[in-house]
Design a protein around this motif. Structure first.
Motif, short mmCIF file in Angstrom:
data_model
loop_
_atom_site.label_atom_id
_atom_site.label_comp_id
_atom_site.label_asym_id
_atom_site.label_seq_id
_atom_site.Cartn_x
_atom_site.Cartn_y
_atom_site.Cartn_z
N LYS A 285 29.15 60.75 102.77
CA LYS A 285 28.56 60.34 101.89
C LYS A 285 28.29 59.18 100.72
O LYS A 285 26.92 58.90 100.78
N ASP A 286 28.89 58.72 100.61
CA ASP A 286 28.91 58.08 99.33
C ASP A 286 28.75 56.77 99.68
O ASP A 286 28.07 55.71 99.74
N GLU A 287 28.62 56.42 101.29
CA GLU A 287 27.91 55.00 101.98
C GLU A 287 27.03 55.32 102.35
O GLU A 287 26.08 54.68 102.25
N LEU A 288 26.05 56.54 102.65
CA LEU A 288 24.83 56.54 102.68
C LEU A 288 23.97 56.79 100.61
O LEU A 288 23.16 55.67 100.97
N LEU A 289 24.80 57.24 99.93
CA LEU A 289 24.45 56.62 98.82
C LEU A 289 24.27 55.13 98.09
O LEU A 289 23.26 55.02 98.28
N LYS A 290 25.69 54.53 98.70
CA LYS A 290 25.79 53.55 98.05
C LYS A 290 24.62 52.14 99.37
O LYS A 290 23.93 51.18 98.41
N LEU B 167 25.89 43.63 92.03
CA LEU B 167 25.92 44.44 90.85
C LEU B 167 25.04 45.89 90.40
O LEU B 167 24.88 47.02 90.04
N ALA B 168 23.50 45.31 90.76
CA ALA B 168 23.36 45.88 90.66
C ALA B 168 23.01 47.77 91.80
O ALA B 168 22.75 48.19 91.57
N THR B 169 23.35 46.92 92.65
CA THR B 169 24.00 48.06 93.96
C THR B 169 25.10 49.22 93.19
O THR B 169 23.93 50.07 93.17
N GLN B 170 25.55 48.23 92.71
CA GLN B 170 26.82 49.23 91.86
C GLN B 170 26.03 50.33 90.98
O GLN B 170 26.04 51.61 91.17
N LYS C 186 22.75 51.35 90.69
CA LYS C 186 22.46 52.25 91.30
C LYS C 186 23.15 53.43 91.68
O LYS C 186 22.59 54.54 91.65
N TYR C 187 24.18 53.02 92.66
CA TYR C 187 24.95 53.82 93.33
C TYR C 187 25.93 55.31 92.60
O TYR C 187 25.36 56.31 93.02
N LEU C 188 25.89 54.36 91.48
CA LEU C 188 26.89 55.48 90.51
C LEU C 188 25.93 56.24 89.62
O LEU C 188 26.09 57.70 89.71
N ARG D 66 24.43 60.64 89.14
CA ARG D 66 23.35 61.85 87.80
C ARG D 66 22.33 62.58 88.89
O ARG D 66 20.80 62.84 88.28
N GLY D 67 22.25 61.67 90.22
CA GLY D 67 21.02 62.22 91.25
C GLY D 67 20.16 61.88 91.26
O GLY D 67 20.51 60.43 90.70
#
Lengths: 397, 231
Positions: free
Chosen positions: A164-169, B213-216, B218-220, B225-226
């Motif tokens: 799931k984390d991979e998909l979010l990444k 950096l932008a990806t990380q 956004k990922y967080l 935070r949904g």
């Protein structure tokens, strides 16, 4: 809370629609330009046409300016084309990742099926040695099997959380990519605007010179205007591919969002079923079933503990109420398992449909990228043929 | 009316441009200063220490003090002399490792500076500053990557070729040239292109890190935070 509602309603995963090919003539105008930008770009085109018309047709200066036309937007095209590999790559990689999550889900299903109370025969019937002598407790043995399965289940659930984390990444990367792609499309759009303005202005200039200087009018039509139209086609073709890629990225993103929903739901229903089993074991067999690993998992994934926590509170109360009647707790447990199956079936159905959309999109995109490669090769060829140190007059604003 | 205003604006811009150029040059040139000063200070301090220790063992007297002062002056002189860099040969540039290449090219360009016409000197200073700024970005770049290849081509091959090509033109022909080919103007145009290309390459190199950096970030955001930033 949201999950609790979802427990009642059916899990609905909507497969994204495939992205159809975008026609080059429809590609322009998708990214809006500001009026200010338009004015500046048109002024550039105007100035260029005036300068071109002021040169002697046979002079190297005239030739140099015509070369500048064939060089127009080269960087913008190259930049946008450079990203096309990446957006081709995305859907394909997404399908790979999906299979990773898919394997984990399949394994989870197999493990869960072994625990399904529906497949254990009559659990409440007394167990008898040689069918005659009462011996042991079927129900107790059944709940013991949870203990041996729990570490396996928690491993799969951890893998699913990782997936799931991979998909979010992946989705985070897509968001960023779409942002840069949007900027690239804006620059292409500006070049298209310049190109079209040049077309109109050159045409008008040629008309104007028709009587006073027919040779120049002819030269403008045959060289400058010809190259401008060629450039317009190149730019529009690249724009179409880029727009399509942009839409394809959105498709992958939507697909990932749905998969995340599916994975979340599968994990939640599984944990929920296991916790129901803990309660049922307590109520029916007076057996203290300790599923430490699952409890640990709950503390690490806050999301899951939250939703199952509320559910469980209700279930526990209800099950203890119903413990006097032997079959009802088992029915609850069976329903909990059915929930898992329903979730997984929904994901399976979804994946089949989404995969179709994805394949259609990738095929359409591959065709377009292939087509645009011819244009890019021509643009690159024009570039190597002449190496000017002149700054190009058609820069984005 | 408008032409006067335009002229005034153009004039003001030219003044500003010159000012900027002077600043760039100062920033660039001033780098040699501290090194010379440091070398001289180390030399003087060394002589002072020796004289002091000697004085503790046996008095050095007036003659000794005079000698020490002389030695200090000599040490300072030698220190400043040592700060001058050895000339960099252009054919060594292509062999330099990619991480050291920008500073080497920058030093080489600085040494060519006196031979260049005034506007090209300003541009060369600007390129020098850009090259120094590129250094940390190249430190982690894989030498076999296409980006490294592109940069190496530009600053170890194409830029020296441009400057050397100019240097080969006889001095008398540099300003006006022959048949409409004006070497001075062409050198300036070429340097401008190199300058722009260096900016672009630097941006291109930074792009990957920016995206990461932008990806990380956004990922967080997505994970904790949904989708809409709501928890």
């Amino acid at each position: 809370m949201a999950t609790q509602v979802a427990e009642v309603t059916d899990l609905k995963l909507t497969p994204p629609e495939p992205v159809v090919a975008v026609a080059p003539e429809k590609a322009a105008g998708l990214v809006p330009l500001e009026d200010d930008q338009k004015t500046k770009l048109e002024a550039k085109a105007e100035a260029f046409v005036e300068e071109l018309a002021a040169q002697d047709v046979n002079s190297p200066e005239f030739g140099k300016r015509v070369d500048q036309i064939s060089d127009m937007g080269r960087r913008e095209i190259a930049e946008a084309a450079g990203q096309s590999n990446r957006f081709l790559d995305r859907p394909v990689r997404a399908m790979d990742k999906e299979s990773g999550v898919g394997n984990d889900l399949a394994e989870l299903r197999r493990t869960i099926e072994d625990l399904d109370p529906g497949r254990q025969g009559n659990l409440t019937a007394p167990k008898k040695l040689f069918g005659i002598i009462p011996f042991g407790n079927k129900l107790r043995n059944y709940f013991d099997s949870y203990k041996s399965a729990q570490s396996h289940i928690s491993t799969i659930l951890a893998r699913l959380a990782g997936g799931k984390d991979e998909l979010l990444k992946d989705n985070a990367a897509i968001t960023v990519e779409r942002q840069t792609l949007w900027a690239a499309m804006g620059r292409l759009e500006q070049m298209i605007h310049v190109s079209k303005a040049l077309d109109a202005k050159l045409e008008a200039k040629a008309m104007e010179l028709e009587t006073s200087d027919p040779a120049k009018a002819k030269a403008i039509r045959e060289t400058a205007l010809f190259y401008v139209r060629q450039r317009t086609t190149d730019l529009l073709t690249q724009m179409a591919v880029t727009v399509q890629g942009y839409l394809a990225l959105d498709l992958v993103k939507k697909n990932n969002v749905e998969l995340v929903k599916g994975v979340d739901r599968a994990s939640t229903t599984t944990v929920s079923a296991l916790r129901t089993a803990v309660t049922v074991a307590q109520a029916m067999a007076n057996q203290k079933l300790v599923l430490e690993q699952i409890t640990q998992l709950n503390t690490t994934t806050a999301n899951i503990i939250d939703s199952t926590g509320t559910l469980l509170k209700q279930n526990t109360a209800r099950i203890h109420e119903q413990a006097s009647s032997a079959t009802i707790p088992l029915e609850t447990l069976k329903r909990a398992f059915q929930n898992i199956y329903d979730t997984m079936d929904a994901i399976d159905v979804y994946k089949l449909k989404a995969l179709d959309s994805m394949k259609t999109t990738v095929n359409a995109l591959e065709g377009e990228v292939e087509k645009s490669k011819g244009y890019i090769a021509r643009a690159e060829g024009a570039n190597t043929a002449q190496l000017t140190h002149e700054p190009n007059p058609f820069e984005t604003v | 009316m408008s032409t006067e205003t335009d002229q005034a604006i153009a004039h003001a811009e030219a003044v500003l441009e010159r000012q900027r150029a002077v600043q760039t040059r100062r920033a660039y040139r001033s780098r040699r200063g501290p090194r010379a000063l440091r070398n001289a200070a180390v030399g003087v301090a060394g002589v002072l220490l020796v004289a002091f220790v000697w004085g503790l063992i046996s008095p050095i007297g007036i003659t000794g003090a005079m000698l020490a002062v002389l030695a200090m002056v000599a040490a300072a002189f030698v220190g400043v002399m040592l700060s001058a860099e050895p000339a960099i040969r252009v054919d060594t540039l292509p062999q330099a490792p990619i991480a050291l290449l920008p500073s080497k090219t920058a030093r080489w360009l600085d040494q060519q500076r006196p031979a260049l016409p005034a506007p090209a000197q300003t541009l060369a200073d600007g390129i020098g500053v850009k090259l120094e700024a590129l250094q940390p970005q190249l430190a982690t770049l894989d030498a076999g990557s296409p980006a490294a290849f592109e940069i190496r081509r530009l600053i170890a091959d194409e830029l020296p070729e441009l400057v050397n090509g100019y240097a080969r033109v006889p001095t008398a022909l540099r300003r006006d040239g022959l048949d409409g080919m004006a070497p001075d103007a062409q050198l300036v145009d070429g340097l401008k292109t190199v300058d722009a290309e260096l900016s672009r390459m630097s941006e291109q190199l930074a792009r990957g890190d920016l995206e990461k950096l932008a990806t990380q970030g956004k990922y967080l955001e997505l994970k904790y935070r949904g989708e809409n930033g709501l928890s």
